[in-house]
Design a protein around this motif. Structure first.
Motif, PDB file in Angstrom:
ATOM      1  N   ALA A 194     -33.345  45.088 -35.604  1.00  0.00           N
ATOM      2  CA  ALA A 194     -32.976  45.657 -36.906  1.00  0.00           C
ATOM      3  C   ALA A 194     -33.250  47.154 -36.937  1.00  0.00           C
ATOM      4  O   ALA A 194     -32.449  47.942 -37.454  1.00  0.00           O
ATOM      5  N   ASN A 245     -30.630  48.970 -34.887  1.00  0.00           N
ATOM      6  CA  ASN A 245     -29.372  49.000 -35.614  1.00  0.00           C
ATOM      7  C   ASN A 245     -29.404  50.069 -36.712  1.00  0.00           C
ATOM      8  O   ASN A 245     -28.469  50.861 -36.855  1.00  0.00           O
ATOM      9  N   ALA A 246     -30.496  50.102 -37.457  1.00  0.00           N
ATOM     10  CA  ALA A 246     -30.625  51.085 -38.536  1.00  0.00           C
ATOM     11  C   ALA A 246     -30.656  52.510 -37.976  1.00  0.00           C
ATOM     12  O   ALA A 246     -30.010  53.418 -38.513  1.00  0.00           O
ATOM     13  N   ARG A 247     -31.378  52.679 -36.876  1.00  0.00           N
ATOM     14  CA  ARG A 247     -31.475  54.005 -36.251  1.00  0.00           C
ATOM     15  C   ARG A 247     -30.098  54.511 -35.839  1.00  0.00           C
ATOM     16  O   ARG A 247     -29.737  55.658 -36.061  1.00  0.00           O
ATOM     17  N   LEU A 251     -27.176  53.541 -37.045  1.00  0.00           N
ATOM     18  CA  LEU A 251     -26.358  53.817 -38.225  1.00  0.00           C
ATOM     19  C   LEU A 251     -26.697  55.194 -38.797  1.00  0.00           C
ATOM     20  O   LEU A 251     -25.808  55.994 -39.092  1.00  0.00           O
ATOM     21  N   VAL A 252     -27.982  55.483 -38.924  1.00  0.00           N
ATOM     22  CA  VAL A 252     -28.409  56.767 -39.489  1.00  0.00           C
ATOM     23  C   VAL A 252     -27.939  57.922 -38.604  1.00  0.00           C
ATOM     24  O   VAL A 252     -27.443  58.940 -39.107  1.00  0.00           O
ATOM     25  N   MET A 287     -20.940  53.571 -44.659  1.00  0.00           N
ATOM     26  CA  MET A 287     -21.492  52.216 -44.653  1.00  0.00           C
ATOM     27  C   MET A 287     -20.423  51.183 -44.990  1.00  0.00           C
ATOM     28  O   MET A 287     -20.386  50.111 -44.388  1.00  0.00           O
TER      29      MET A 287
END
Lengths: 99, 93
Positions: A28, A31-33, A35-36, A71
């Motif tokens: 997770a 994935n977040a890293r 996306l950012v 997003m």
């Protein structure tokens, strides 16, 4: 409350569950890293064409819009991609298998 | 926190064979999910560039042109990928 607490404790001490949790958390985070990183790259490109001495109100507004749009785009792509590879793997055309 | 250290620090010697098997399956599933997510990131990157007009962003929502464009972009990218694979197959065989 007691039963929830007890369950939580036993799950916490179970090394299998601990490994699963760590793997999931790391996935997770990754994935977040990602996306950012991508979101920043695209939105900075579009919203701050000529960096000034500070971030203007307009640039900031553009950034908020851009983030939300990126997003939505990610979610749209995810849905479409998963639907497609599911379809391909059911038909066995080989395209799904290559991903 | 370094996750590999976190796992290395755990006592895994007590795991039963069944647990180990279950974990192996779990990690395989998670790896596949991660691969799919990586593809989604790369496709979003490519298709955002193509479908969202250059310049500032005026609306936070995908409009009625952008949304279908994103979806078609995904499908055409995969079609193109398929053409490449087929062609490579032909060259090999």
């Amino acid at each position: 409350m007691d039963s929830i607490g007890a369950q939580g404790m036993s799950a916490f001490s179970d090394p299998k569950v601990q490994v699963m949790r760590t793997v999931q958390q790391e996935a997770a985070m990754q994935n977040a890293r990602m996306l950012v990183e991508k979101l920043n790259e695209h939105c900075f490109e579009r919203c701050v064409p000529k960096p000034g001495t500070s971030l203007s109100k307009g640039e900031e507004g553009c950034f908020t819009h851009c983030m939300e749009k990126y997003m939505s785009a990610w979610n749209t792509v995810s849905k479409q991609y998963v639907a497609r590879i599911t379809k391909e793997s059911q038909q066995g055309t080989g395209v799904g298998a290559s991903f | 926190m370094d996750p590999s250290n976190a796992i290395a620090g755990m006592d895994l010697s007590k795991l039963s064979d069944r647990d180990k098997q279950e974990l192996q399956q779990f990690v395989m599933n998670e790896s596949q999910k991660a691969r799919i997510q990586a593809s989604v990131h790369s496709l979003t990157d490519t298709c955002f560039r193509k479908c969202i007009p250059a310049g500032g962003i005026k609306s936070p929502k995908l409009d009625k042109y952008e949304e279908p464009c994103m979806r078609q972009c995904v499908d055409r990218f995969l079609d193109a990928n398929f053409v490449v694979l087929k062609e490579l197959e032909r060259m090999r065989g």
